[in-house]
Scaffold this active site. Structure first.
Site, PDB file in Angstrom:
ATOM      1  N   ARG A   7      42.862  33.662  41.456  1.00 36.89           N
ATOM      2  CA  ARG A   7      42.739  33.533  42.911  1.00 36.89           C
ATOM      3  C   ARG A   7      41.369  32.977  43.274  1.00 36.89           C
ATOM      4  O   ARG A   7      40.375  33.281  42.622  1.00 36.89           O
ATOM      5  CB  ARG A   7      42.952  34.890  43.590  1.00 36.89           C
ATOM      6  CG  ARG A   7      44.386  35.362  43.577  1.00 36.89           C
ATOM      7  CD  ARG A   7      44.514  36.759  44.148  1.00 36.89           C
ATOM      8  NE  ARG A   7      45.150  37.652  43.188  1.00 36.89           N
ATOM      9  CZ  ARG A   7      45.082  38.964  43.228  1.00 36.89           C
ATOM     10  NH1 ARG A   7      44.381  39.566  44.170  1.00 36.89           N
ATOM     11  NH2 ARG A   7      45.704  39.691  42.329  1.00 36.89           N
ATOM     12  N   ARG A  54      52.238  53.144  43.225  1.00 31.09           N
ATOM     13  CA  ARG A  54      51.159  52.340  43.782  1.00 31.09           C
ATOM     14  C   ARG A  54      51.776  51.283  44.688  1.00 31.09           C
ATOM     15  O   ARG A  54      52.639  50.510  44.266  1.00 31.09           O
ATOM     16  CB  ARG A  54      50.362  51.655  42.676  1.00 31.09           C
ATOM     17  CG  ARG A  54      49.240  50.780  43.229  1.00 31.09           C
ATOM     18  CD  ARG A  54      48.835  49.682  42.286  1.00 31.09           C
ATOM     19  NE  ARG A  54      47.801  48.839  42.859  1.00 31.09           N
ATOM     20  CZ  ARG A  54      47.511  47.616  42.422  1.00 31.09           C
ATOM     21  NH1 ARG A  54      48.181  47.097  41.412  1.00 31.09           N
ATOM     22  NH2 ARG A  54      46.559  46.911  42.996  1.00 31.09           N
ATOM     23  N   ASN A 101      41.516  40.950  36.714  1.00 26.46           N
ATOM     24  CA  ASN A 101      42.151  39.694  37.119  1.00 26.46           C
ATOM     25  C   ASN A 101      42.153  39.579  38.635  1.00 26.46           C
ATOM     26  O   ASN A 101      41.993  38.503  39.192  1.00 26.46           O
ATOM     27  CB  ASN A 101      43.569  39.620  36.574  1.00 26.46           C
ATOM     28  CG  ASN A 101      44.147  38.230  36.692  1.00 26.46           C
ATOM     29  OD1 ASN A 101      43.526  37.250  36.269  1.00 26.46           O
ATOM     30  ND2 ASN A 101      45.327  38.115  37.270  1.00 26.46           N
ATOM     31  N   GLY A 102      42.318  40.718  39.318  1.00 25.60           N
ATOM     32  CA  GLY A 102      42.016  40.829  40.734  1.00 25.60           C
ATOM     33  C   GLY A 102      40.684  41.546  40.852  1.00 25.60           C
ATOM     34  O   GLY A 102      40.373  42.434  40.064  1.00 25.60           O
ATOM     35  N   GLU A 119      43.290  54.863  38.307  1.00 29.24           N
ATOM     36  CA  GLU A 119      44.139  54.832  39.493  1.00 29.24           C
ATOM     37  C   GLU A 119      45.372  55.716  39.320  1.00 29.24           C
ATOM     38  O   GLU A 119      45.866  56.306  40.298  1.00 29.24           O
ATOM     39  CB  GLU A 119      44.550  53.389  39.788  1.00 29.24           C
ATOM     40  CG  GLU A 119      43.372  52.506  40.185  1.00 29.24           C
ATOM     41  CD  GLU A 119      43.694  51.030  40.142  1.00 29.24           C
ATOM     42  OE1 GLU A 119      43.960  50.467  41.216  1.00 29.24           O
ATOM     43  OE2 GLU A 119      43.701  50.453  39.032  1.00 29.24           O
ATOM     44  N   HIS A 155      35.149  46.549  41.559  1.00 26.58           N
ATOM     45  CA  HIS A 155      36.342  46.592  40.704  1.00 26.58           C
ATOM     46  C   HIS A 155      36.598  45.172  40.225  1.00 26.58           C
ATOM     47  O   HIS A 155      36.963  44.292  41.011  1.00 26.58           O
ATOM     48  CB  HIS A 155      37.548  47.121  41.490  1.00 26.58           C
ATOM     49  CG  HIS A 155      38.817  47.126  40.699  1.00 26.58           C
ATOM     50  ND1 HIS A 155      39.369  48.284  40.182  1.00 26.58           N
ATOM     51  CD2 HIS A 155      39.638  46.119  40.320  1.00 26.58           C
ATOM     52  CE1 HIS A 155      40.478  47.983  39.530  1.00 26.58           C
ATOM     53  NE2 HIS A 155      40.655  46.674  39.595  1.00 26.58           N
ATOM     54  N   LEU A 156      36.412  44.946  38.932  1.00 27.86           N
ATOM     55  CA  LEU A 156      36.451  43.591  38.377  1.00 27.86           C
ATOM     56  C   LEU A 156      37.528  43.500  37.310  1.00 27.86           C
ATOM     57  O   LEU A 156      37.402  44.068  36.226  1.00 27.86           O
ATOM     58  CB  LEU A 156      35.087  43.231  37.775  1.00 27.86           C
ATOM     59  CG  LEU A 156      33.869  43.468  38.674  1.00 27.86           C
ATOM     60  CD1 LEU A 156      32.588  43.142  37.913  1.00 27.86           C
ATOM     61  CD2 LEU A 156      33.965  42.646  39.952  1.00 27.86           C
ATOM     62  N   ASN A 171      53.703  51.615  38.689  1.00 22.19           N
ATOM     63  CA  ASN A 171      52.938  50.516  39.272  1.00 22.19           C
ATOM     64  C   ASN A 171      53.718  49.238  38.998  1.00 22.19           C
ATOM     65  O   ASN A 171      53.696  48.710  37.883  1.00 22.19           O
ATOM     66  CB  ASN A 171      51.544  50.460  38.654  1.00 22.19           C
ATOM     67  CG  ASN A 171      50.674  49.374  39.257  1.00 22.19           C
ATOM     68  OD1 ASN A 171      51.131  48.537  40.031  1.00 22.19           O
ATOM     69  ND2 ASN A 171      49.406  49.363  38.888  1.00 22.19           N
ATOM     70  N   HIS A 219      42.526  47.693  46.266  1.00 23.49           N
ATOM     71  CA  HIS A 219      41.935  48.485  45.175  1.00 23.49           C
ATOM     72  C   HIS A 219      41.371  49.813  45.664  1.00 23.49           C
ATOM     73  O   HIS A 219      40.452  50.380  45.068  1.00 23.49           O
ATOM     74  CB  HIS A 219      40.814  47.700  44.466  1.00 23.49           C
ATOM     75  CG  HIS A 219      41.264  46.466  43.769  1.00 23.49           C
ATOM     76  ND1 HIS A 219      40.579  45.277  43.847  1.00 23.49           N
ATOM     77  CD2 HIS A 219      42.347  46.222  42.998  1.00 23.49           C
ATOM     78  CE1 HIS A 219      41.212  44.349  43.137  1.00 23.49           C
ATOM     79  NE2 HIS A 219      42.289  44.905  42.602  1.00 23.49           N
ATOM     80  N   LYS A 244      54.312  49.142  35.069  1.00 22.86           N
ATOM     81  CA  LYS A 244      53.493  50.093  34.327  1.00 22.86           C
ATOM     82  C   LYS A 244      53.922  51.507  34.694  1.00 22.86           C
ATOM     83  O   LYS A 244      54.313  51.764  35.835  1.00 22.86           O
ATOM     84  CB  LYS A 244      52.009  49.908  34.668  1.00 22.86           C
ATOM     85  CG  LYS A 244      51.427  48.573  34.270  1.00 22.86           C
ATOM     86  CD  LYS A 244      49.958  48.499  34.668  1.00 22.86           C
ATOM     87  CE  LYS A 244      49.360  47.149  34.333  1.00 22.86           C
ATOM     88  NZ  LYS A 244      47.937  47.041  34.758  1.00 22.86           N
ATOM     89  N   ASP A 279      41.103  34.753  31.447  1.00 26.18           N
ATOM     90  CA  ASP A 279      40.669  35.924  30.697  1.00 26.18           C
ATOM     91  C   ASP A 279      39.170  35.831  30.446  1.00 26.18           C
ATOM     92  O   ASP A 279      38.695  34.912  29.760  1.00 26.18           O
ATOM     93  CB  ASP A 279      41.426  36.002  29.370  1.00 26.18           C
ATOM     94  CG  ASP A 279      41.202  37.316  28.636  1.00 26.18           C
ATOM     95  OD1 ASP A 279      40.042  37.766  28.562  1.00 26.18           O
ATOM     96  OD2 ASP A 279      42.176  37.893  28.124  1.00 26.18           O
ATOM     97  N   CYS A 280      38.431  36.799  30.991  1.00 28.98           N
ATOM     98  CA  CYS A 280      36.975  36.764  30.877  1.00 28.98           C
ATOM     99  C   CYS A 280      36.513  36.807  29.430  1.00 28.98           C
ATOM    100  O   CYS A 280      35.517  36.170  29.058  1.00 28.98           O
ATOM    101  CB  CYS A 280      36.382  37.933  31.664  1.00 28.98           C
ATOM    102  SG  CYS A 280      34.590  37.916  31.803  1.00 28.98           S
ATOM    103  N   ARG A 281      37.232  37.544  28.580  1.00 31.22           N
ATOM    104  CA  ARG A 281      36.858  37.632  27.174  1.00 31.22           C
ATOM    105  C   ARG A 281      36.920  36.261  26.508  1.00 31.22           C
ATOM    106  O   ARG A 281      36.013  35.866  25.760  1.00 31.22           O
ATOM    107  CB  ARG A 281      37.773  38.619  26.452  1.00 31.22           C
ATOM    108  CG  ARG A 281      37.644  40.055  26.919  1.00 31.22           C
ATOM    109  CD  ARG A 281      38.796  40.892  26.472  1.00 31.22           C
ATOM    110  NE  ARG A 281      40.058  40.448  27.056  1.00 31.22           N
ATOM    111  CZ  ARG A 281      41.218  41.084  26.924  1.00 31.22           C
ATOM    112  NH1 ARG A 281      41.280  42.187  26.189  1.00 31.22           N
ATOM    113  NH2 ARG A 281      42.316  40.616  27.500  1.00 31.22           N
TER     114      ARG A 281
END
Length: 412
Positions: free
Chosen positions: A252, A102, A222-223, A396, A219-220, A21, A191, A28, A294-296
């Site tokens: 984005r 991918r 960074n994208g 994935e 699908h949540l 990927n 996705h 990755k 970063d959501c965290r």
């Protein structure tokens, strides 16, 4: 050790697929059994092309890292993968039957995964303008893998393929039809491998055939994207021509007034390059919060009173809830909402806030379950008398490996 050392042994117990990927500055990889999904090796090369690229990887029970030379790119990671990492993963790597890639954007040309040849490479290159952050590095990974494994089949698995079942009224924009006819400007969605995997797994958990289920998959990460799946097929999705449309994402913008682009150019003098950077890299959670994508980190800051973080999370959850509610129109009946991706799988807060805004549709969170299902766990997070919401970790890599194996070893 050379590429021929990894050719498939017909007497081996099980096949292996190497999944790649490629991102603009990352690669990755995972070596896995396409039938069971078991991973024997996985890792990532990060900050590639920069002054301090880093390679990290893990095999069962072990974690490693290696600082790479300044400027090291995708080819260097694959060379190390072949020379050192796969060699250290024997005998698991000894029956490599395919390399699966991918690929984010396949346009209308690909409704299924395909074995890569020059025509496929050319088609991926033609779609680069539709996914400029993804297709070009994807091609870098493909070329590097072909050089490293010239005798092993390479397979492309497209994010857009799953959404080729969208009806015309869902994928066409209200623009002059000639733009679709001549330029194929339309909604494509992304996705796809993730939405496909979690819907198949949801069917197993619900003990019903996927062809009988209507699912909204979120699908949540960074994208981020949300998809309406009716009887196992994608019928609407939030990402569009490019990965920028739809939900608020890490950097984005998601949905905006197209007139804003004219205003940025005419009134503020922004160039197309600056507008692209603004919308792709400087907006979303990062742009609203002025703190982080970063959501965290945002959840922690919001708990400490950071107003920008609070606002970013509020907008993120509201936009997602609104999309889920809208997708009850094409589905009419919703058998389950599924959360996946880094945020969907782990954020107690986001899931709770979104489902609370959907309580008029019969969703009621089971707080205990919501708090416990994280970090690789799966299951239901709504009450017994509620509409169903599930958390399912995406995989994935397994989808890519399965498709690759099915193409190169049909019927195995």
């Amino acid at each position: 050790m050379g590429e021929s050392d990894y050719l498939a042994d017909p007497m081996a117990d099980s096949s292996r697929v190497l999944v790649l990927n490629s991102g603009s500055s990352s690669l990755k990889f995972a070596l896995l059994d396409p039938h069971s999904g078991e991973q024997y090796l996985s890792g990532i090369g990060e900050a590639l092309g920069g002054p301090e690229p880093l390679l990290t990887w893990k095999s069962p029970g072990q974690k490693h890292s290696r600082q790479l030379d300044s400027g090291a790119a995708h080819g260097v990671v694959i060379d190390l993968l072949v020379r050192d990492l796969l060699a250290g993963s024997q005998p698991a790597a000894g029956n490599l039957i395919a390399v699966g890639h991918r690929v984010v954007h396949g346009g209308e040309q690909f409704a299924h995964s395909v074995v890569i040849d020059q025509k496929v490479i050319d088609a991926i290159a033609e779609c680069a303008a539709l996914a400029p952050l993804h297709n070009p590095p994807g091609l870098l990974g493909i070329h590097a893998a072909i050089n490293a494994f010239p005798e092993i089949p390479q397979v492309a698995v497209f994010d857009t393929a799953f959404h080729q079942t969208l009806p015309r009224h869902a994928y066409l924009y209200a623009l002059p039809y000639a733009l679709y006819r001549d330029q194929r400007i339309r909604r494509y969605g992304m996705h796809g491998s993730s939405h496909r995997f979690v819907c198949e797994r949801a069917a197993e958990l619900l003990r019903k055939p996927l062809r009988e289920l209507n699912i909204i998959s979120a699908h949540l990460g960074n994208g981020a994207s949300v998809t309406a799946v009716r009887n196992g097929q994608s019928v609407d999705t939030s990402m569009g021509l490019t990965p920028m449309e739809g939900l608020v994402m890490g950097t984005r913008c998601g949905d905006i007034d197209p007139g804003l682009l004219l205003h940025l150019g005419d009134a503020l003098g922004f160039s197309l390059e600056k507008i692209s950077s603004l919308l792709n890299r400087e907006s979303g959670l990062l742009g609203i919060s002025q703190l982080s994508n970063d959501c965290r980190e945002l959840e922690s800051a919001a708990a400490d009173g950071h107003e920008g973080a609070k606002l970013a999370l509020e907008i993120f959850c509201y936009r997602l809830a609104k999309y889920i509610a809208a997708y009850t129109v094409p589905l009419q009946r919703v058998d389950a909402v599924v959360f996946t991706g880094g945020i969907g799988e782990n954020s107690i807060f986001v899931r709770e806030q979104v489902l609370h805004q959907l309580r008029h549709l019969g969703f009621h969170v089971d707080a205990k379950h919501n708090e416990s299902i994280r970090f690789g766990a799966e299951g239901r997070i709504t009450a017994a008398d509620s509409a169903v919401a599930l958390v399912i970790p995406t995989n994935e890599e397994w989808v890519i490996a399965r498709d690759a194996a099915a193409l190169v070893r049909p019927g195995e």
